[in-house]
Design an enzyme around this catalytic site. Structure first.
Site, PDB file in Angstrom:
ATOM      1  CG  ASP A  37       8.374   5.100  -4.529  1.00 47.71           C
ATOM      2  OD1 ASP A  37       7.628   4.132  -4.241  1.00 47.71           O
ATOM      3  OD2 ASP A  37       8.363   5.646  -5.650  1.00 47.71           O
ATOM      4  NE  ARG A  71      -4.925  -5.105  -0.399  1.00 50.49           N
ATOM      5  CZ  ARG A  71      -3.772  -5.600  -0.873  1.00 50.49           C
ATOM      6  NH1 ARG A  71      -3.690  -6.022  -2.133  1.00 50.49           N
ATOM      7  NH2 ARG A  71      -2.707  -5.648  -0.096  1.00 50.49           N
ATOM      8  CG  ASP A 129       4.334 -11.911  -0.619  1.00 47.03           C
ATOM      9  OD1 ASP A 129       4.817 -12.837  -1.299  1.00 47.03           O
ATOM     10  OD2 ASP A 129       4.245 -10.745  -1.036  1.00 47.03           O
TER      11      ASP A 129
END
Length: 490
Positions: free
Chosen positions: A129, A180, A256
């Site tokens: 989502d 961030r 990642d």
């Protein structure tokens, strides 16, 4: 590069040089606006270091920026593409719920990424989502700022806004967006994506950009890509040693989540170890212990091997020679890591210069800590303060014998006991973000009370202070945290 405009009252000065790279490496994507954004946490010192005027960041225009409801001048929002190994299996990934607004140009001229996490669906959402819940975003805020206090390279957290919209997970949760801040969001997995689906020219463009962004002191090297590999290996060896020295367990060391900059990134299922045990795992999805505390160094080396593979076309025209170069550089990781770790461990014991028997002294202590289920942080705090609690470890004959050997070792060095103790205070945090303390702060915040979190953050910003107001935060939970589990929040 576009002309950079400064919004004078707030100090936003955004660019997006990443968007100058080949279009295969990202997708243009605006954040999805939210219903009723509310700023609940703002990192004022960080804002000021970025050149932002914190007093203006509470106004509706800037809250709208943190929520993704407004695009600031100079911003070119994108979602970054990457692909990598998650628990050993290769997957197509990418920013599935994050948008890079651009790079803030700081007063010193640095370019610092500004990213919204939880800002809506992207082309890489893979059925998700694109949203985030308040608890995990506050958790990242707390832990990343704790890591900053511990002087460990890390991404930072600038702000958290609630969205006024629910997020459906196992339960209905409050939606939130984290802002961030990072030196960049270039990952090992970014290179894996370019190597897998891009051309050599696109891979080279990414490597050149990375070198310019993070290793700008490279000049006139015959092959800068070998230097790039060397520097990334060095930074990761240093970073992982710092994790081990404070008992930090990342929890999801997929490729990642390894940043080329050498910063700790992604604080989903991370936690700090209480009882010393190499097999400690907190992540609910790490059922086999792949990313346990003791496995972090070899996993880092494995990830770096994946990075080296992506650079093979750039290291040498001859494939066999490229492999030889990569293997030679990777073979240095273990010693680099061990040297960093050993240097840190002797500092934790107040030792300035290494002797041949120091490693045995360290391993002896760790083995009896494991035997008596000693708390990792508090053991070193007790040694630093020379105050021994009723911990079972300190009542043992093994510890008495070890303590004699340690004192003899300290007496052999020329530095004074006072200097040795100061070294220990600077090397052993008195407080860490104890798992139960973090959960207390999150529970209160989800009820609208941020005082518990703010008090915790105040203590964590200076973990080496050894002050009276920190003493309650060094206490262990009343019940064992052995069954404590963390979740990634997606």
């Amino acid at each position: 590069m576009q002309d950079i405009k400064i919004k004078s009252e707030t100090g936003w000065k955004l660019d997006n040089t990443y968007a100058d790279l080949p279009k295969t490496l990202f997708s243009k994507q605006n954040p999805t606006p939210v219903k009723a954004p509310k700023l609940v946490v703002l990192n004022q010192p960080l804002a000021e270091s970025l050149g932002l005027k914190a007093e203006f960041l509470h106004d509706s225009d800037n809250v709208a920026i943190f929520a993704g409801n407004k695009i600031e001048e100079g911003s070119l929002p994108i979602a970054q593409a990457y692909a990598g190994h998650q628990f050993g299996y290769f997957n197509m990934l990418g920013d599935g719920r994050a948008i890079l607004l651009g790079e803030q140009i700081t007063p010193s001229g640095e370019k610092i990424d500004i990213q919204l996490k939880g800002s809506g669906r992207t082309p890489y959402s893979r059925g998700g989502d694109g949203r985030a819940a308040l608890g995990p975003m506050l958790r990242e805020y707390i832990i990343s700022e704790a890591m900053q206090g511990l002087e460990i390279p890390t991404t930072r957290s600038l702000a958290v806004v609630t969205t006024g919209e629910p997020v459906i997970r196992e339960n209905v949760l409050s939606g939130a967006i984290l802002t961030r801040v990072a030196s960049s969001h270039i990952r090992v997995a970014t290179f894996q994506y370019a190597a897998k689906w891009g051309t050599i020219e696109e891979l080279k463009a990414l490597a050149d950009y990375t070198i310019k962004r993070h290793f700008s002191d490279i000049d006139n090297l015959e092959n800068p890509y070998i230097f790039l590999l060397q520097e990334v290996i060095k930074r990761q060896a240093s970073l992982i040693s710092k994790w081990q020295l404070v008992g930090f367990i990342h929890g999801v060391m997929n490729t990642d989540n390894m940043a080329i900059s050498g910063e700790t990134i992604d604080y989903g299922p991370c936690a700090f170890m209480d009882t010393y045990d190499l097999e400690t795992v907190f992540s609910s999805i790490d059922r086999e212990g792949r990313y346990s505390y003791g496995n972090q160094p070899p996993i880092a080396e494995w990830n770096l091997a994946r990075f080296a593979e992506t650079l093979l076309p750039l290291l040498h025209n001859n494939h066999e020679k490229s492999v030889e170069i990569a293997q030679n550089e990777l073979s240095k990781f273990a010693d680099l890591y061990h040297d960093n770790w050993l240097r840190g461990m002797i500092s934790k014991l107040g030792i300035f210069n290494k002797e041949s028997q120091d490693e045995a002294l360290i391993e002896n202590l760790l083995s009896i800590m494991y035997k008596y289920k000693a708390d990792y942080t508090n053991t070193f705090s007790a040694l630093t303060l020379d105050k021994y609690s009723d911990m079972e470890l300190f009542k043992s004959k093994e510890f008495d014998k070890w303590h004699e050997l340690w004192n003899a070792r300290l007496n052999r060095q020329k530095e004074s006991k006072e200097s040795s103790n100061m070294l220990m205070k600077n090397s052993n945090p008195y407080v860490i973000p104890r798992n139960y303390r973090v959960e207390e702060a999150l529970a209160a915040a989800e009820e609208g009370d941020y005082t518990v979190m703010n008090k915790l953050l105040h203590v964590l910003c200076n973990p080496y202070a050894y002050s009276d107001n920190q003493s309650e935060y060094e206490k262990l939970p009343q019940k064992s945290c052995g069954s404590y589990r963390t979740y990634c929040g997606t």
